[in-house]
Design a protein around this motif. Structure first.
Motif, PDB file in Angstrom:
ATOM      1  N   HIS A 173       0.828  -1.208   0.000  1.00 34.25           N
ATOM      2  CA  HIS A 173       0.000   0.000   0.000  1.00 34.25           C
ATOM      3  C   HIS A 173       0.861   1.256   0.000  1.00 34.25           C
ATOM      4  O   HIS A 173       0.534   2.248  -0.668  1.00 34.25           O
ATOM      5  N   GLU A 176       2.068   1.798  -3.538  1.00 30.62           N
ATOM      6  CA  GLU A 176       1.028   2.141  -4.501  1.00 30.62           C
ATOM      7  C   GLU A 176       0.359   3.491  -4.231  1.00 30.62           C
ATOM      8  O   GLU A 176      -0.139   4.128  -5.159  1.00 30.62           O
ATOM      9  N   THR A 177       0.366   3.923  -2.979  1.00 27.32           N
ATOM     10  CA  THR A 177      -0.360   5.153  -2.640  1.00 27.32           C
ATOM     11  C   THR A 177       0.527   6.245  -2.042  1.00 27.32           C
ATOM     12  O   THR A 177       0.105   7.394  -1.937  1.00 27.32           O
ATOM     13  N   GLY A 178       1.720   5.873  -1.584  1.00 29.16           N
ATOM     14  CA  GLY A 178       2.592   6.848  -0.951  1.00 29.16           C
ATOM     15  C   GLY A 178       2.435   6.925   0.553  1.00 29.16           C
ATOM     16  O   GLY A 178       3.163   7.659   1.218  1.00 29.16           O
ATOM     17  N   HIS A 179       1.477   6.186   1.115  1.00 32.62           N
ATOM     18  CA  HIS A 179       1.309   6.153   2.570  1.00 32.62           C
ATOM     19  C   HIS A 179       0.901   4.741   2.987  1.00 32.62           C
ATOM     20  O   HIS A 179       0.202   4.035   2.246  1.00 32.62           O
ATOM     21  N   HIS A 182      -4.171   2.229   5.866  1.00 33.15           N
ATOM     22  CA  HIS A 182      -5.163   1.613   4.992  1.00 33.15           C
ATOM     23  C   HIS A 182      -6.296   1.012   5.822  1.00 33.15           C
ATOM     24  O   HIS A 182      -6.192   0.891   7.043  1.00 33.15           O
TER      25      HIS A 182
END
Length: 218
Positions: A173, A176-179, A182
């Motif tokens: 995660h 894929e998202t930078g953080h 989740h």
């Protein structure tokens, strides 16, 4: 352009009839189904051309990941032998361990293990620390340290890393998202699944992420 692929494998199903949150507790072993899952994934790894040049195998030190790793190698090593390759032996790395959880040893969803139990509400409402003592950022940091160390140590190679749902998904995660934060209910990391992450050895840029669930039918 040299690239290293880390194949993260989640352990198989654990024998846990009392539904205890076992976290890092000892004595929790694979169920018969879990062993079957590990064999299925091992056969998948042994047969797929893309997994033939594995340079090293790492595992979380917990019972269920050690057992999964041993079964994977029962399937992979004979296939390597037929190709004239030496057998692989596992290495154990604490950075792949399960997330620390303040509910450890409690029965999931019952009494003090229920999310709605008064003393648990503060744990659930904090999105960066939903129900455990280790934050997503801490988990991502230790898995990142492991991954980038292995990218440098094994350039242009493939590595197996047997771990747990939370560390695998948290790191994915992050990429894929930078953080790393989740929704824990939306993770896509099935038991004995394979999450493959390919990184450029120089820039550490993500070149690809793939996912397979070889044990889905077990």
């Amino acid at each position: 352009m040299p690239a290293t692929t880390i194949h993260f494998i989640r352990h198989g199903q654990v024998f846990n009839p009392d539904h205890i949150l076992y976290e890092r507790l000892p004595g929790f072993h694979l169920s018969e189904r879990g062993r079957g899952m590990a064999h299925a994934t091992g056969r998948f790894l042994a047969a797929a051309p893309g997994f033939r040049d594995i340079a090293a195998v790492y595992s979380s030190p917990l019972d269920r990941t050690r057992e999964t790793t041993d079964i994977l190698l029962e399937e992979v090593n004979p296939a390597r032998g037929k190709r004239g390759l030496d057998p692989l032996n596992p290495h154990y790395d604490e950075r792949l361990i399960e997330a620390g959880n303040e509910f450890r040893g409690k029965r999931i969803g019952r009494g003090a293990g229920a999310l709605w139990y008064p003393s648990n509400l503060k744990l659930v409402l904090d999105l960066s620390k939903p129900s455990w003592g280790e934050s997503y950022r801490q988990i991502a940091r230790r898995v990142s340290d492991f991954v980038y160390e292995k990218v440098e140590e094994y350039p242009d190679a493939q590595i197996l890393a047997v771990s747990h749902e939370s560390p695998i998904w948290t790191f994915r995660h992050l990429l894929e998202t930078g953080h790393p934060e989740h929704n824990m209910l939306r993770r896509g990391t099935a038991l004995a699944s394979v999450t493959s992450i390919t990184l450029d050895c120089g820039s550490r840029k993500v070149l690809g992420i793939t996912y397979a669930d070889p044990a889905a039918g077990v």
